[in-house]
Design a protein around this motif. Structure first.
Motif, PDB file in Angstrom:
ATOM      1  N   HIS A  44       0.807  -1.220   0.000  1.00 58.26           N
ATOM      2  CA  HIS A  44       0.000   0.000   0.000  1.00 58.26           C
ATOM      3  C   HIS A  44       0.846   1.280   0.000  1.00 58.26           C
ATOM      4  O   HIS A  44       0.626   2.186  -0.795  1.00 58.26           O
ATOM      5  CB  HIS A  44      -0.922  -0.005   1.221  1.00 58.26           C
ATOM      6  CG  HIS A  44      -2.006   1.026   1.152  1.00 58.26           C
ATOM      7  ND1 HIS A  44      -3.319   0.712   0.855  1.00 58.26           N
ATOM      8  CD2 HIS A  44      -1.969   2.372   1.333  1.00 58.26           C
ATOM      9  CE1 HIS A  44      -4.041   1.827   0.850  1.00 58.26           C
ATOM     10  NE2 HIS A  44      -3.239   2.852   1.153  1.00 58.26           N
TER      11      HIS A  44
ATOM     12  N   ASP B 119       2.771   6.893  -1.045  1.00 59.06           N
ATOM     13  CA  ASP B 119       1.873   5.851  -1.521  1.00 59.06           C
ATOM     14  C   ASP B 119       2.587   4.991  -2.549  1.00 59.06           C
ATOM     15  O   ASP B 119       3.497   5.446  -3.246  1.00 59.06           O
ATOM     16  CB  ASP B 119       0.626   6.488  -2.137  1.00 59.06           C
ATOM     17  CG  ASP B 119      -0.471   5.481  -2.401  1.00 59.06           C
ATOM     18  OD1 ASP B 119      -1.114   5.059  -1.432  1.00 59.06           O
ATOM     19  OD2 ASP B 119      -0.679   5.112  -3.576  1.00 59.06           O
TER      20      ASP B 119
ATOM     21  N   ASN C 232      -6.912   2.536  -2.805  1.00 59.56           N
ATOM     22  CA  ASN C 232      -7.731   3.483  -2.053  1.00 59.56           C
ATOM     23  C   ASN C 232      -6.969   4.682  -1.512  1.00 59.56           C
ATOM     24  O   ASN C 232      -7.542   5.522  -0.815  1.00 59.56           O
ATOM     25  CB  ASN C 232      -8.436   2.746  -0.906  1.00 59.56           C
ATOM     26  CG  ASN C 232      -9.428   1.727  -1.426  1.00 59.56           C
ATOM     27  OD1 ASN C 232     -10.245   2.023  -2.282  1.00 59.56           O
ATOM     28  ND2 ASN C 232      -9.332   0.499  -0.929  1.00 59.56           N
ATOM     29  N   GLY C 233      -5.675   4.760  -1.800  1.00 65.23           N
ATOM     30  CA  GLY C 233      -4.924   5.961  -1.454  1.00 65.23           C
ATOM     31  C   GLY C 233      -4.397   6.006  -0.037  1.00 65.23           C
ATOM     32  O   GLY C 233      -4.802   5.239   0.840  1.00 65.23           O
ATOM     33  N   THR C 234      -3.453   6.929   0.166  1.00 68.17           N
ATOM     34  CA  THR C 234      -2.853   7.199   1.475  1.00 68.17           C
ATOM     35  C   THR C 234      -3.060   8.677   1.781  1.00 68.17           C
ATOM     36  O   THR C 234      -2.872   9.525   0.902  1.00 68.17           O
ATOM     37  CB  THR C 234      -1.353   6.867   1.466  1.00 68.17           C
ATOM     38  OG1 THR C 234      -1.179   5.485   1.106  1.00 68.17           O
ATOM     39  CG2 THR C 234      -0.722   7.121   2.823  1.00 68.17           C
ATOM     40  N   PHE C 235      -3.431   8.989   3.027  1.00 67.80           N
ATOM     41  CA  PHE C 235      -3.770  10.361   3.400  1.00 67.80           C
ATOM     42  C   PHE C 235      -3.005  10.752   4.667  1.00 67.80           C
ATOM     43  O   PHE C 235      -2.862   9.943   5.581  1.00 67.80           O
ATOM     44  CB  PHE C 235      -5.273  10.491   3.656  1.00 67.80           C
ATOM     45  CG  PHE C 235      -6.130  10.075   2.490  1.00 67.80           C
ATOM     46  CD1 PHE C 235      -6.682  11.021   1.645  1.00 67.80           C
ATOM     47  CD2 PHE C 235      -6.380   8.723   2.242  1.00 67.80           C
ATOM     48  CE1 PHE C 235      -7.474  10.646   0.568  1.00 67.80           C
ATOM     49  CE2 PHE C 235      -7.166   8.332   1.161  1.00 67.80           C
ATOM     50  CZ  PHE C 235      -7.709   9.291   0.321  1.00 67.80           C
TER      51      PHE C 235
ATOM     52  N   ALA D 200      -5.427  14.804   3.914  1.00 66.44           N
ATOM     53  CA  ALA D 200      -5.086  15.179   2.536  1.00 66.44           C
ATOM     54  C   ALA D 200      -4.404  14.019   1.833  1.00 66.44           C
ATOM     55  O   ALA D 200      -3.485  13.410   2.388  1.00 66.44           O
ATOM     56  CB  ALA D 200      -4.181  16.408   2.522  1.00 66.44           C
ATOM     57  N   ARG D 201      -4.837  13.714   0.617  1.00 65.08           N
ATOM     58  CA  ARG D 201      -4.277  12.582  -0.112  1.00 65.08           C
ATOM     59  C   ARG D 201      -2.822  12.834  -0.473  1.00 65.08           C
ATOM     60  O   ARG D 201      -2.437  13.935  -0.897  1.00 65.08           O
ATOM     61  CB  ARG D 201      -5.086  12.303  -1.378  1.00 65.08           C
ATOM     62  CG  ARG D 201      -4.656  11.021  -2.095  1.00 65.08           C
ATOM     63  CD  ARG D 201      -5.725  10.496  -3.009  1.00 65.08           C
ATOM     64  NE  ARG D 201      -5.396   9.150  -3.494  1.00 65.08           N
ATOM     65  CZ  ARG D 201      -6.289   8.301  -3.974  1.00 65.08           C
ATOM     66  NH1 ARG D 201      -7.569   8.654  -4.032  1.00 65.08           N
ATOM     67  NH2 ARG D 201      -5.932   7.109  -4.395  1.00 65.08           N
ATOM     68  N   VAL D 202      -1.996  11.815  -0.326  1.00 64.73           N
ATOM     69  CA  VAL D 202      -0.567  11.906  -0.614  1.00 64.73           C
ATOM     70  C   VAL D 202      -0.335  11.614  -2.087  1.00 64.73           C
ATOM     71  O   VAL D 202      -0.754  10.571  -2.595  1.00 64.73           O
ATOM     72  CB  VAL D 202       0.216  10.902   0.261  1.00 64.73           C
ATOM     73  CG1 VAL D 202       1.662  10.814  -0.191  1.00 64.73           C
ATOM     74  CG2 VAL D 202       0.128  11.296   1.728  1.00 64.73           C
ATOM     75  N   THR D 203       0.311  12.525  -2.785  1.00 60.83           N
ATOM     76  CA  THR D 203       0.657  12.325  -4.195  1.00 60.83           C
ATOM     77  C   THR D 203       2.158  12.228  -4.415  1.00 60.83           C
ATOM     78  O   THR D 203       2.611  11.911  -5.509  1.00 60.83           O
ATOM     79  CB  THR D 203       0.090  13.463  -5.053  1.00 60.83           C
ATOM     80  OG1 THR D 203       0.601  14.722  -4.574  1.00 60.83           O
ATOM     81  CG2 THR D 203      -1.437  13.496  -4.987  1.00 60.83           C
TER      82      THR D 203
ATOM     83  N   THR E  78      -3.830   7.786   7.030  1.00 63.99           N
ATOM     84  CA  THR E  78      -4.916   6.879   6.700  1.00 63.99           C
ATOM     85  C   THR E  78      -4.529   6.057   5.480  1.00 63.99           C
ATOM     86  O   THR E  78      -4.217   6.607   4.426  1.00 63.99           O
ATOM     87  CB  THR E  78      -6.219   7.645   6.410  1.00 63.99           C
ATOM     88  OG1 THR E  78      -6.509   8.505   7.525  1.00 63.99           O
ATOM     89  CG2 THR E  78      -7.371   6.688   6.202  1.00 63.99           C
TER      90      THR E  78
ATOM     91  N   SER F  32      -9.045   3.072   4.352  1.00 66.17           N
ATOM     92  CA  SER F  32      -9.938   3.634   5.376  1.00 66.17           C
ATOM     93  C   SER F  32      -9.414   3.377   6.786  1.00 66.17           C
ATOM     94  O   SER F  32     -10.131   3.611   7.768  1.00 66.17           O
ATOM     95  CB  SER F  32     -11.346   3.027   5.237  1.00 66.17           C
ATOM     96  OG  SER F  32     -11.308   1.617   5.414  1.00 66.17           O
TER      97      SER F  32
END
Length: 227
Positions: free
Chosen positions: A154, A168, A173-176, A180-183, A195, A198
């Protein structure tokens, strides 16, 4: 993980490949591929395993893996017909066969002090070590989160030079961080919420210099506890 092989140095924490002190460029996927092969050396890593690790939860054509291998070989100056580093096992996969010297913290002249890091997830304390910590649903992950919203590979938390960051790894489902989502690689400080899908975790950092003093228990409270 920091190692030497031939004229190269590889550092997974800083994500650097160096040739005689000069940085060597690798795309993120090619760097990840080289890291997996070094970590598994001298064992064979199958094409299926590599595809699952490099492109988790995504179906890709085999040519993508071949392109990543070719990029690594070009960066290392390796000849596929007479390899020094990356050997092909026909129809099965690849292996890293060169001699590797692990560079220890003493070699680098580092002093870690008395600092510890961990993730607080639900009621669990998940320790983090200096270097790279892979977070995922796969049981062999450095930080195992057994939850359906977490991808097999992940994210990763990297601790280097006393500082921590998370990035990430192409999760579904992304990492936050703090909502705020990590890019890209994002720094972490004590108390940051992270996060994964979830699953909410809190990044914690311990330092003897800043830790609060132990509070004395008053005699009346001690008596109540033992009554």
């Amino acid at each position: 993980m920091r190692v030497r092989f031939g004229p190269f140095e590889f550092d997974s924490a800083t994500r650097e490949l160096v040739h005689q002190r000069a940085p060597v460029h690798l795309s993120p996927k090619a760097f990840d591929l080289l890291q997996v092969l070094i970590e598994r050396r001298p064992a064979l890593v199958t094409k299926t395993e590599l595809q699952d690790l490099l492109w988790p939860d995504v179906v890709v054509v085999e040519a993508n893996l071949g392109n990543a291998v070719a990029e690594v070989r070009k960066a290392l100056g390796d000849d596929s017909k007479s390899p020094t580093f990356i050997f092909t096992v026909s129809r099965r996969g690849y292996r890293f066969a060169a001699d590797v010297e692990v560079i220890s913290a003493d070699d680098l002249g580092r002093t870690h002090g008395s600092v510890r890091w961990w993730l607080q997830w639900k009621d669990a304390i998940l320790p983090l070590s200096e270097g790279e910590n892979v977070v995922g649903r796969h049981p062999e992950s450095d930080v195992w989160l057994d939850a359906s919203s977490v991808s097999r590979v992940h994210a990763r938390v990297v601790i280097a030079g006393g500082r921590a960051a998370v990035e990430d790894r192409g999760s579904t489902n992304g990492t936050f961080v703090n909502g705020a989502r990590v890019t890209s690689r994002h720094p972490l400080v004590d108390g940051s919420t992270v996060t994964f899908g979830s699953e909410l975790a809190v990044f914690r950092e311990w330092s003897d210099a800043t830790a609060p003093a132990t509070e004395p228990v008053r005699s009346s409270e001690r008596a109540k506890r033992h009554s």
